[in-house]
Design an enzyme around this catalytic site. Structure first.
Site, short mmCIF file in Angstrom:
data_model
loop_
_atom_site.label_atom_id
_atom_site.label_comp_id
_atom_site.label_asym_id
_atom_site.label_seq_id
_atom_site.Cartn_x
_atom_site.Cartn_y
_atom_site.Cartn_z
N GLU A 155 -29.50 -3.18 13.39
CA GLU A 155 -28.59 -3.75 12.19
C GLU A 155 -28.86 -5.22 11.78
O GLU A 155 -28.42 -6.11 12.51
CB GLU A 155 -27.19 -3.35 12.70
CG GLU A 155 -26.38 -3.78 11.51
CD GLU A 155 -24.86 -3.49 11.63
OE1 GLU A 155 -24.55 -3.33 12.75
OE2 GLU A 155 -23.96 -3.62 10.68
N HIS A 214 -24.26 1.11 6.78
CA HIS A 214 -22.70 0.73 7.04
C HIS A 214 -22.19 0.36 5.53
O HIS A 214 -23.03 -0.47 4.96
CB HIS A 214 -22.49 -0.51 8.03
CG HIS A 214 -22.49 -0.03 9.51
ND1 HIS A 214 -22.39 -1.10 10.18
CD2 HIS A 214 -21.72 1.13 9.84
CE1 HIS A 214 -21.88 -0.42 11.54
NE2 HIS A 214 -21.77 0.80 11.22
N GLU A 249 -17.29 0.62 7.58
CA GLU A 249 -17.07 -0.26 8.71
C GLU A 249 -16.29 -1.51 7.92
O GLU A 249 -16.94 -2.29 7.60
CB GLU A 249 -18.33 -0.69 9.32
CG GLU A 249 -17.91 -1.36 10.69
CD GLU A 249 -19.19 -2.24 11.13
OE1 GLU A 249 -19.38 -1.99 12.41
OE2 GLU A 249 -19.83 -2.96 10.47
#
Ligand code: LER
Ligand code: MN
Length: 271
Positions: A155, A214, A249
């Protein structure tokens, strides 16, 4: 074909730094996520002892939810263990704890994310040495992942939180150097809004690397509360035939139940 919507949750024993909407008994959060209309949950864990695997499997089956990702941020959050660390024994500990979570992920056919646990650059070693430490650690993890059938997700995280792999370009470059087909990119709209020249452009350019996304608005609140253009983002993801998970998120603002409800209601306009 459309995207599936997930929600990031953690058990009530999670560290305060676990970045989730619901921090509660998993039974409570899984039931709420299903009732709100989510397709799955991302589960933040520190170690295997936090997860009653059979119990979670029963809950997922009862509520028809998937578990696409086990997230590992707390390994770094608890004791700053990470893969770039110059200290070999600390690196090995970070790898061992990640391997344990990979075994948990394998139980659910899930992936694991490599966020903060990848580590930062260190003053005491060169950038090259830190990157080598990361690459060697990832090779070990990817090899276990191949055996277990688990994919790993790197990420990119914005420059104000970490100094190593901030953008999709940097992520793709280091994945090319790693050359493991079970390690993919996991962009996060909140970080993309800070680092990418164009969110849509980066999705187009790096789609073949991307395994999971996300979702948050520009201010890290529920989609709809900031200034991201979700109509445009969904047009691009759909045109690119992205049919993986988009997982919410976000900050639990104004409070967790409202944030979780608003997010899925807003995203369901598009998928
Ligand atoms: C984790 O997924 C993330 O996006 C980080 O910024 C949380 O610290
Ligand atoms: Mn994220």
């Amino acid at each position: 074909m459309s995207q599936r919507v997930g929600l990031a949750i953690a058990p009530e024993t999670a560290l305060p730094s676990a970045f989730v909407v619901f921090r509660d008994r998993l039974e409570t959060s899984i039931k709420k996520a299903a009732q709100l209309g989510y397709d799955g949950i991302e589960l933040a864990l520190l170690d295997r002892s936090q997860a009653d695997i059979d119990g979670i499997k029963r809950l997922l089956a009862e509520y028809h939810l998937e578990l696409p990702v086990v997230s590992t941020g707390q390994i770094y959050g608890q004791s700053a263990l990470c893969f770039t660390d110059p200290d070999e024994s600390r690196r090995k500990q970070a790898i061992a704890q990640s391997n344990c979570l990979m075994e948990v992920a394998a139980e659910f056919g899930a992936m694991i994310n490599i966020g903060r646990v990848r580590g930062p650059y260190f003053d005491t070693i060169s950038r090259q040495a830190a990157e080598d430490n990361f690459l060697r650690s990832m090779e070990e993890l990817a090899a276990l992942g191949r055996k277990l059938g688990v994919d790993l997700l790197l990420e990119p995280v914005n420059r104000y939180e970490i100094d190593f792999v901030n953008s999709c370009a940097e992520g793709a470059e280091i994945l090319d150097r790693l050359g493991c087909e079970n390690v993919k990119l996991m962009p996060d709209l909140f970080h993309m809004n800070i680092e990418e020249p164009s969110i849509e452009g980066s999705f187009r350019k790096y789609i073949d690397y991307i395994g999971y996304i996300h979702f948050a608005d520009s201010n890290r609140y529920a989609p709809g509360r900031g200034h991201l253009d979700f109509a445009s983002i969904f047009t691009v993801l759909t045109a690119l035939q992205y049919d993986g998970f988009i997982t919410v998120e976000i900050l639990p603002y104004p409070e967790p139940d409202v944030a979780a409800k608003e997010a899925v209601q807003y995203l369901r306009k598009y998928c």
